[in-house]
Design a protein around this motif. Structure first.
Motif, short mmCIF file in Angstrom:
data_model
loop_
_atom_site.label_atom_id
_atom_site.label_comp_id
_atom_site.label_asym_id
_atom_site.label_seq_id
_atom_site.Cartn_x
_atom_site.Cartn_y
_atom_site.Cartn_z
N VAL A 60 0.86 -1.18 0.00
CA VAL A 60 0.00 0.00 0.00
C VAL A 60 0.90 1.23 0.00
CG1 VAL A 60 -1.94 -1.12 1.14
CG2 VAL A 60 -0.20 0.01 2.52
N LEU A 61 0.39 2.27 -0.60
CA LEU A 61 1.13 3.53 -0.69
C LEU A 61 1.51 4.02 0.71
CD1 LEU A 61 2.07 5.56 -2.83
CD2 LEU A 61 -0.09 6.76 -2.48
N ALA A 62 2.76 4.40 0.87
CA ALA A 62 3.26 4.92 2.15
C ALA A 62 3.28 6.44 2.10
CB ALA A 62 4.66 4.38 2.41
N ALA A 63 3.40 7.04 3.25
CA ALA A 63 3.52 8.50 3.33
C ALA A 63 4.91 8.91 2.88
CB ALA A 63 3.28 8.95 4.77
N GLY A 64 5.01 10.11 2.38
CA GLY A 64 6.31 10.68 2.04
C GLY A 64 6.83 10.26 0.68
N GLY A 65 8.03 10.69 0.41
CA GLY A 65 8.70 10.40 -0.84
C GLY A 65 10.07 11.03 -0.81
N SER A 66 10.80 10.87 -1.89
CA SER A 66 12.11 11.49 -1.99
C SER A 66 12.39 11.79 -3.45
CB SER A 66 13.19 10.59 -1.39
OG SER A 66 13.27 9.37 -2.09
#
Length: 150
Positions: A57-63
């Protein structure tokens, strides 16, 4: 590993890549994309078709990667337990890295086991980069103490 290119290479490899989590194989492929970049152990990206359905499932945040673009993070949910940020992908990679689109890279220290051709992978130090260390990869590696400024 010090002769790996910058910008990184990204080539399909026939090496057998397996990822296990929660006593289950969650990824199994012989067509991973192996990304190699100077000072980093390789990272293997598993095509989405070779990743278990319904586990991520899609997680919070990114980079942001200066080469590949915006990274999307993924949590795993198995048997009612959520494991945070086990992997990442590039859903809309930059030009030259289009074959990474949607493939998932896994942090070896956030899964039970990550294997390349049956060899258990060791995680790149530092917890951020997610490189896969096998016996054929020689350091020092970015992420070890004193390497932050490389």
């Amino acid at each position: 590993m010090w002769d790996y290119p910058r910008p990184p290479s990204a080539e399909v490899t026939p090496r057998h890549v397996v990822v296990e989590l929660g006593g289950r194989v969650v990824a199994d492929t012989r067509r991973a994309v192996r990304v190699c970049e100077t000072s980093h152990p390789p990272v293997f990206y598993v095509p989405r078709a070779d990743v278990a359905e319904g586990v991520f499932v899609l997680a919070a945040g990114g980079s942001w990667c200066e080469w590949k673009g915006a990274a999307t993070y993924w949590d795993a949910v198995l048997y009612g337990r959520r494991v945070a940020a086990v992997g990442w992908s590039y859903e809309h990679p930059t030009q030259g890295y289009e074959h990474l689109r949607g493939a998932v890279a896994f942090y070896p220290d956030r899964v039970d086991r990550a294997l390349v051709d049956g060899e258990q992978v060791r995680a790149q130090p530092g917890g951020f980069y997610g490189g896969w260390i096998t016996d054929d990869v020689v350091g020092p590696f970015k992420g070890e103490p004193g390497t932050l400024g490389w």
